[in-house]
Design a protein around this motif. Structure first.
Motif, PDB file in Angstrom:
ATOM      1  N   LYS A 279      48.970   7.484 -41.988  1.00  0.00           N
ATOM      2  CA  LYS A 279      49.781   6.327 -42.372  1.00  0.00           C
ATOM      3  C   LYS A 279      49.739   6.202 -43.884  1.00  0.00           C
ATOM      4  O   LYS A 279      48.683   6.162 -44.487  1.00  0.00           O
ATOM      5  CB  LYS A 279      49.204   5.070 -41.752  1.00  0.00           C
ATOM      6  N   LYS A 287      55.201  -1.012 -48.678  1.00  0.00           N
ATOM      7  CA  LYS A 287      55.930  -0.333 -47.607  1.00  0.00           C
ATOM      8  C   LYS A 287      55.033   0.728 -46.972  1.00  0.00           C
ATOM      9  O   LYS A 287      54.238   1.356 -47.652  1.00  0.00           O
ATOM     10  CB  LYS A 287      57.168   0.345 -48.166  1.00  0.00           C
ATOM     11  N   GLN A 289      54.501   3.781 -43.602  1.00  0.00           N
ATOM     12  CA  GLN A 289      55.106   4.640 -42.597  1.00  0.00           C
ATOM     13  C   GLN A 289      54.034   5.552 -42.022  1.00  0.00           C
ATOM     14  O   GLN A 289      53.061   5.877 -42.681  1.00  0.00           O
ATOM     15  CB  GLN A 289      56.183   5.485 -43.265  1.00  0.00           C
ATOM     16  N   TYR A 291      53.100   9.269 -39.965  1.00  0.00           N
ATOM     17  CA  TYR A 291      53.595  10.612 -39.702  1.00  0.00           C
ATOM     18  C   TYR A 291      52.614  11.388 -38.856  1.00  0.00           C
ATOM     19  O   TYR A 291      51.408  11.236 -38.970  1.00  0.00           O
ATOM     20  CB  TYR A 291      53.794  11.383 -41.015  1.00  0.00           C
ATOM     21  N   ASP A 312      61.556   9.667 -47.015  1.00  0.00           N
ATOM     22  CA  ASP A 312      61.612   8.483 -46.169  1.00  0.00           C
ATOM     23  C   ASP A 312      61.488   7.169 -46.901  1.00  0.00           C
ATOM     24  O   ASP A 312      61.955   6.164 -46.418  1.00  0.00           O
ATOM     25  CB  ASP A 312      60.500   8.520 -45.114  1.00  0.00           C
TER      26      ASP A 312
END
Lengths: 547, 153
Positions: A279, A287, A289, A291, A312
């Motif tokens: 992460k 922000k 995301q 993976y 991304d």
């Protein structure tokens, strides 16, 4: 002199008026200047006496009346200064220290240093690849050399023929077959290596790339061993059967092919199966995301994360931090009168109270923040709607020449773009301004994009899409560089494999990515069989209850 | 079946009914421990199943009950219900003073579950035996529009 902060103005009378000065770091010198220069100060300095001839200033303490005995008189001597460079006006900056550099200056310097280093460190980028290339070429050419050398006649083989009629150095059918297979194996090895490993290295890693080093080491060892045996058994012992030599070379090629297989497995295939989830959390704006990733060393995982990050994440826009904040209301602040003089101590006491009150007011304003953000969102949506409407209207003026029946002036896409752009320029500019993107796009870039869209029959919404969001990091034209520097921070050795709970951080300028690793758990699946015979149902039309 | 005429819930009713006193059994599981309710009290079991209620549709009932009253649909063996004389297809008119002819299914369950001893009034078809001709019907309901107001026992 302040550390490059103060704006020097010419000798002006306006400089005597009170400015918003920063902090309480007033030089006594400034008092001197204020006291000594400029005539129209008399209205501010009623209580001061000035003797301009010998440049000394007497400052009286306030409030006790002018003729009380024992009042303090502070005699201040003004040193002869060169007055030509005028007064200083201090402006509000981010610097709170009068002697240090401000953060903007530091950042400018840091950037220059980075750019200067780029020349020196580029060699490091290619050293690993160059070494790998040299070793693989060496390994590739060795078998060829091994079968060619005897034929070259350098070592006077033929002189030692056994006296038989058949020249053993001549190639006979089984030898020919072997040669053909040798050639094909070499070709396959070459194609395989070119296909997989001949490419620009995508990253320069701080530590040695362990697997590649292992593979190269194996190649080197194998080739070296074969050459050793070749030298000892064949050259020294004057092996005359060419078949044996060709076979020897074929074994070397086999070995190299297997090493190639090992390289493919280690470098390419091993990390394909996802075993971990990483992460990424970006620091200034939060922000994040997640993976999937396979088994990799920390530095390779960092490279992989950067590839995903560029695709991304949205561009970090530092101006967006303050987009929703209204300018701080300083009405409650006491405006500093630099010539405060005798009131200095009182003002300091008062100002501390004012600071505290303002801080308390700021703390209680979390409600304000919520409303400000909602208001900001509303404004963005309003301007976005106006922009889309303007774009659609602008595009409606354009038609393809083939579709137009009447007389028409043909224009190429660039001209069409220039003709059509003014009608939506204002809406676009306002939208860019509110999303703080206007430094990113110049007039020419917008026109080019519009020309491309017009030339390819792109709809107005698709044209506008580029500006509606901040965009992916890699698509940012303004900051796109073919080489990007990142700093990898980790408390473990970078060539170790990632494990559950590993942390590492990637930094570039203001942006900082914190990556956390979690292992995907082992899933234990059990089967449950639905027996069709027991999968029967009855209709419960009237509910009964057991009491 | 003529005595099992349907009764509209809410209408006045005169009926020969059987008074039954049911003392519930304390619920005990296999190991002999008492089964407790959610609030810690002992759970009691009556040993029968009920169906019906004014919120149910009697035309859907598999037993073919004519009205929306509470009926006993099943009685477990060796249970308090079988010992006290309750029978299947009995219509329960009253429990501890609560009128079950105008109760929903859930309310009826709640009333029945509340107390450990139930004093019920039950209507069973054919009990008591009455002379069919000229006698008073076992079950007489007065609908709203009827002007008859005969006291019949």
């Amino acid at each position: 002199m302040d550390g490059g902060e103060s704006v020097r103005s010419g000798r002006s009378e306006r400089s005597e008026r009170s400015h918003r000065s920063h902090g309480s770091s007033h030089h006594p010198r400034q008092h001197h200047h204020r006291g000594s220069s400029g005539r129209p100060n008399s209205n501010h300095r009623d209580r001061r006496e000035r003797d301009r001839d010998d440049r000394s200033v007497t400052i009286k303490t306030p409030g006790q009346g002018s003729d009380v005995e024992g009042e303090e008189r502070i005699q201040v001597q003004v040193i002869q200064q060169d007055d030509n460079w005028g007064d200083n006006t201090t402006a509000i900056t981010g610097n709170t220290s009068e002697t240090g550099f401000s953060m903007e200056d530091m950042r400018k310097f840091a950037k220059e240093m980075d750019d200067n280093y780029s020349v020196g460190f580029d060699c490091a980028r290619y050293v690993g690849t160059a070494l790998a290339a040299v070793l693989s070429i060496f390994g590739f050419l060795s078998p060829i050399a091994m079968i060619v050398l005897p034929k070259l006649g350098i070592f006077e083989w033929k002189a030692l023929a056994f006296g038989t009629e058949i020249d053993p150095m001549q190639c006979r059918p089984e030898c020919e077959g072997l040669l053909i297979s040798f050639a094909f194996k070499l070709l396959i090895l070459l194609l395989g290596t070119i296909a997989l490993f001949f490419r620009q290295p995508k990253a320069t890693m701080p530590r040695v790339f362990v697997f590649r080093a292992v593979v190269l080491f194996l190649v080197f060892v194998l080739t070296f061993a074969f050459w050793l045996f070749y030298g000892v058994r064949i050259l020294k012992a004057r092996e005359t059967h060419y078949y044996a030599i060709v076979q020897f070379a074929v074994y070397l090629v086999d070995g190299l092919l297997f090493i190639h297989y090992l390289a493919v497995a280690l470098l390419e295939i091993r990390q394909l199966q996802p075993q971990f989830v990483i992460k990424i959390v970006r620091s200034p704006d939060g922000k994040s995301q997640c993976y999937n990733i396979g088994l990799l060393s920390i530095q390779r995982a960092a490279v992989w994360m950067l590839e995903q990050y560029y695709k991304d994440f949205e561009v970090y826009n530092p101006y967006l931090e303050n987009a929703t904040k209204k300018p701080a209301k300083l009405t409650g602040f006491k405006v500093y009168d630099v010539d405060g003089g005798p009131n200095q101590t009182n003002q300091q006491g008062r100002s501390r109270a004012v600071f505290a009150a303002a801080a308390r007011r700021r703390d209680a304003s979390h409600n304000d923040r919520f409303y400000e953000e909602a208001e900001y969102e509303r404004r963005i949506r309003k301007r976005k709607a106006r922009l889309i409407v303007a774009a659609e209207e602008a595009f409606s003026h354009i038609k393809r020449m083939q579709e137009e029946q009447g007389p028409a002036i043909p224009m190429d896409p660039q001209e069409a773009a220039q003709a059509v752009f003014p009608s939506m320029a204002r809406a676009l500019q306002k939208y860019l301004r509110i999303t703080r993107q206007q430094p990113r796009y110049t007039f020419e870039s917008v026109l080019n994009h519009l020309a491309v869209c017009i030339g390819h029959d792109i709809s107005p919404r698709a044209f506008v899409e580029k500006y509606l969001s901040q965009g992916a990091v890699i698509m940012n034209e303004k900051d796109y560089k073919s080489m990007q520097r990142w700093v990898l921070v980790c408390d473990q050795l970078l060539t170790r494999e990632i494990e559950h709970g590993t942390y590492f951080q990637l930094r570039q300028g203001e942006v900082s990515l914190l990556c956390t690793v979690r292992k995907i758990p082992h899933f234990s699946l059990t089967e449950e069989v639905i027996d069709p015979k027991s999968n029967k149902f009855v209709l419960r039309l009237n509910s009964e209850t057991s009491v | 079946m003529q005595d099992m005429a349907g009764h509209t819930a809410g209408d006045p009713l005169e009926c020969y009914s059987i008074p039954i006193v049911l003392e519930k059994d304390a619920d005990i599981d296999n190991q002999g421990h008492a089964v407790l309710e959610a609030d810690g009290k002992q759970r009691y079991r009556c040993g029968f199943r009920i169906g019906g209620g004014i919120d149910q549709d009697p035309s859907q009932s598999p037993q073919g009950y004519p009205d929306k009253g509470i009926y006993v649909t099943y009685i477990h063996e060796n249970s308090a219900a079988s010992r006290c004389g309750l029978q299947v297809h009995d219509k329960i008119l009253q429990v501890n003073g609560k009128d079950l002819t105008v109760a929903t299914h859930k309310q009826a369950v709640e009333y029945i579950r509340r107390k450990p001893v139930l004093k019920m009034l039950v209507y069973r078809k054919g009990v008591p035996q009455l002379h069919k001709t000229g006698g008073n019907p076992q079950f007489q309901s007065y609908n709203q529009y009827s002007q008859q107001y005969q006291q019949q026992y």
